[in-house]
Write a protein that holds these residues in place. Sequence first.
Motif, PDB file in Angstrom:
ATOM      1  N   SER A 136      32.644  34.668  34.757  1.00 25.77           N
ATOM      2  CA  SER A 136      32.881  34.649  33.311  1.00 25.77           C
ATOM      3  C   SER A 136      33.651  35.925  32.964  1.00 25.77           C
ATOM      4  CB  SER A 136      31.572  34.574  32.525  1.00 25.77           C
ATOM      5  OG  SER A 136      30.731  35.657  32.853  1.00 25.77           O
ATOM      6  N   PHE A 137      34.547  35.822  31.995  1.00 16.78           N
ATOM      7  CA  PHE A 137      35.471  36.913  31.698  1.00 16.78           C
ATOM      8  C   PHE A 137      35.323  37.363  30.253  1.00 16.78           C
ATOM      9  CE2 PHE A 137      39.751  38.120  30.088  1.00 16.78           C
ATOM     10  CZ  PHE A 137      39.910  39.278  30.823  1.00 16.78           C
ATOM     11  N   THR A 138      35.258  38.683  30.053  1.00 22.37           N
ATOM     12  CA  THR A 138      35.285  39.278  28.725  1.00 22.37           C
ATOM     13  C   THR A 138      36.265  40.449  28.765  1.00 22.37           C
ATOM     14  OG1 THR A 138      33.592  41.004  29.033  1.00 22.37           O
ATOM     15  CG2 THR A 138      32.817  38.752  28.494  1.00 22.37           C
ATOM     16  N   TRP A 139      36.451  41.106  27.630  1.00 26.84           N
ATOM     17  CA  TRP A 139      37.375  42.242  27.596  1.00 26.84           C
ATOM     18  C   TRP A 139      36.889  43.416  28.442  1.00 26.84           C
ATOM     19  CZ3 TRP A 139      36.160  47.086  25.550  1.00 26.84           C
ATOM     20  CH2 TRP A 139      34.980  47.168  24.806  1.00 26.84           C
ATOM     21  N   LYS A 140      35.606  43.394  28.824  1.00 24.88           N
ATOM     22  CA  LYS A 140      35.063  44.459  29.660  1.00 24.88           C
ATOM     23  C   LYS A 140      35.227  44.196  31.159  1.00 24.88           C
ATOM     24  CE  LYS A 140      31.564  45.782  26.249  1.00 24.88           C
ATOM     25  NZ  LYS A 140      30.119  45.971  25.976  1.00 24.88           N
ATOM     26  N   SER A 141      35.732  43.008  31.512  1.00 27.77           N
ATOM     27  CA  SER A 141      35.768  42.598  32.919  1.00 27.77           C
ATOM     28  C   SER A 141      36.759  43.375  33.776  1.00 27.77           C
ATOM     29  CB  SER A 141      36.084  41.103  33.016  1.00 27.77           C
ATOM     30  OG  SER A 141      35.068  40.323  32.425  1.00 27.77           O
ATOM     31  N   PHE A 142      37.705  44.076  33.147  1.00 24.72           N
ATOM     32  CA  PHE A 142      38.699  44.827  33.911  1.00 24.72           C
ATOM     33  C   PHE A 142      38.220  46.220  34.308  1.00 24.72           C
ATOM     34  CE2 PHE A 142      42.941  42.662  32.502  1.00 24.72           C
ATOM     35  CZ  PHE A 142      42.560  41.527  33.200  1.00 24.72           C
ATOM     36  N   LYS A 143      36.978  46.566  33.977  1.00 28.35           N
ATOM     37  CA  LYS A 143      36.547  47.939  34.216  1.00 28.35           C
ATOM     38  C   LYS A 143      36.532  48.321  35.698  1.00 28.35           C
ATOM     39  CE  LYS A 143      31.554  46.958  33.938  1.00 28.35           C
ATOM     40  NZ  LYS A 143      30.318  47.282  33.200  1.00 28.35           N
ATOM     41  N   TYR A 144      36.459  47.314  36.585  1.00 27.52           N
ATOM     42  CA  TYR A 144      36.526  47.576  38.025  1.00 27.52           C
ATOM     43  C   TYR A 144      37.872  47.148  38.621  1.00 27.52           C
ATOM     44  CZ  TYR A 144      31.497  48.294  37.573  1.00 27.52           C
ATOM     45  OH  TYR A 144      30.252  48.745  37.189  1.00 27.52           O
ATOM     46  N   GLY A 145      38.880  46.989  37.782  1.00 22.73           N
ATOM     47  CA  GLY A 145      40.204  46.594  38.262  1.00 22.73           C
ATOM     48  C   GLY A 145      40.683  45.323  37.575  1.00 22.73           C
ATOM     49  N   MET A 146      41.981  45.067  37.671  1.00 21.09           N
ATOM     50  CA  MET A 146      42.571  43.892  37.026  1.00 21.09           C
ATOM     51  C   MET A 146      42.287  42.677  37.890  1.00 21.09           C
ATOM     52  SD  MET A 146      46.436  43.304  35.668  1.00 21.09           S
ATOM     53  CE  MET A 146      46.873  41.862  34.694  1.00 21.09           C
ATOM     54  N   ASN A 147      41.260  41.913  37.537  1.00 22.97           N
ATOM     55  CA  ASN A 147      40.835  40.816  38.397  1.00 22.97           C
ATOM     56  C   ASN A 147      41.378  39.451  37.977  1.00 22.97           C
ATOM     57  OD1 ASN A 147      39.215  40.538  36.125  1.00 22.97           O
ATOM     58  ND2 ASN A 147      37.374  41.313  37.146  1.00 22.97           N
ATOM     59  N   ILE A 148      42.256  39.419  36.972  1.00 22.58           N
ATOM     60  CA  ILE A 148      42.966  38.194  36.614  1.00 22.58           C
ATOM     61  C   ILE A 148      44.451  38.506  36.548  1.00 22.58           C
ATOM     62  CG2 ILE A 148      43.310  36.387  34.882  1.00 22.58           C
ATOM     63  CD1 ILE A 148      40.462  36.788  33.975  1.00 22.58           C
ATOM     64  N   SER A 149      45.247  37.728  37.259  1.00 28.83           N
ATOM     65  CA  SER A 149      46.697  37.946  37.242  1.00 28.83           C
ATOM     66  C   SER A 149      47.287  37.557  35.895  1.00 28.83           C
ATOM     67  CB  SER A 149      47.368  37.096  38.329  1.00 28.83           C
ATOM     68  OG  SER A 149      47.074  37.575  39.603  1.00 28.83           O
ATOM     69  N   HIS A 150      48.347  38.245  35.557  1.00 31.37           N
ATOM     70  CA  HIS A 150      49.079  37.956  34.328  1.00 31.37           C
ATOM     71  C   HIS A 150      49.574  36.503  34.310  1.00 31.37           C
ATOM     72  CE1 HIS A 150      52.384  39.451  31.390  1.00 31.37           C
ATOM     73  NE2 HIS A 150      51.280  39.139  30.762  1.00 31.37           N
ATOM     74  N   GLN A 151      49.927  35.985  35.488  1.00 29.61           N
ATOM     75  CA  GLN A 151      50.460  34.626  35.609  1.00 29.61           C
ATOM     76  C   GLN A 151      49.377  33.559  35.545  1.00 29.61           C
ATOM     77  OE1 GLN A 151      50.714  37.065  37.798  1.00 29.61           O
ATOM     78  NE2 GLN A 151      52.844  37.712  37.728  1.00 29.61           N
ATOM     79  N   ALA A 152      48.129  33.975  35.538  1.00 31.02           N
ATOM     80  CA  ALA A 152      47.014  33.032  35.661  1.00 31.02           C
ATOM     81  C   ALA A 152      46.149  32.974  34.409  1.00 31.02           C
ATOM     82  CB  ALA A 152      46.150  33.407  36.865  1.00 31.02           C
ATOM     83  N   ILE A 153      46.731  33.369  33.263  1.00 30.25           N
ATOM     84  CA  ILE A 153      45.951  33.378  32.036  1.00 30.25           C
ATOM     85  C   ILE A 153      46.749  32.740  30.902  1.00 30.25           C
ATOM     86  CG2 ILE A 153      46.666  35.742  31.447  1.00 30.25           C
ATOM     87  CD1 ILE A 153      43.773  36.133  30.326  1.00 30.25           C
TER      88      ILE A 153
END
Length: 249
Positions: A136-153
């Motif tokens: 599950s993804f929230t705005w806090k999910s990137f705190k350990y790195g960018m785990n969703i690609s720009h092309q995949a959202i």
Amino acid sequence: MQPTLSVITIVYNNVRDIERTIRSVLSQSYPQIEYIIIDGASTDGTREVIAKYENRISQYISEKDKGIYDAMNKGIAMAKGDYILFMNSGDEIYAANTVENVFATRPGADIYYGETEMYNDNWESLGRRRHQVPQSFTWKSFKYGMNISHQAIYVSRKIAEPYNLEYKYSADIDWIIRAAKKAKVIVNTHQYVAKYLVGGISKQKHRESLKERFHIFSKYYGFVPNLINHGIIAFNLALYYVKNRRTND
């Protein structure tokens, strides 16, 4: 009623890869696609390739810009669809039925996201990204790195603000976090949705990109927590390489 997806492709002097990207968009089984191409006044034959498909492209401009994020902002300003997806030159939508499958997961989400497969310069698969997408993804999910690609959202145009041109290498991270803060419904599609050509400006300017990322993460998550999180990132990265070295030995 099916939502319209505005697919935006940014390109500059990439005659080698642009046609592959265009074909991946135009081959989609999903009918409601607005395709926008923003070219930075290419001189290597890129514009001639685009011209072959111009009657199937919704909007197309070729002019000088102030960098990739300025070009992306032009695309956002031109988009009329319900959702926005950036599929830049060299990348591909994963399969011909990907967009159809994404919107079939659940109607009316603010953000849809999925997994990305990496490819090298010879277009040979490198497998899934090191950062697996979160369940599950929230705005806090990137705190350990960018785990969703720009092309995949896929982002609802209602919550898609312009990119912050203060950032030269990592404005996409800031853009996704801002959108996620506004989003009420975020859907994990549980499927591969993009093929990503490894490289790009953030890889070419790796040190500068990392500095920007640290600044962005500190802005949203706090300086001290960000320091701690980066320690965890470094540990996980070392663990990843140790595991993969053992696998390859």
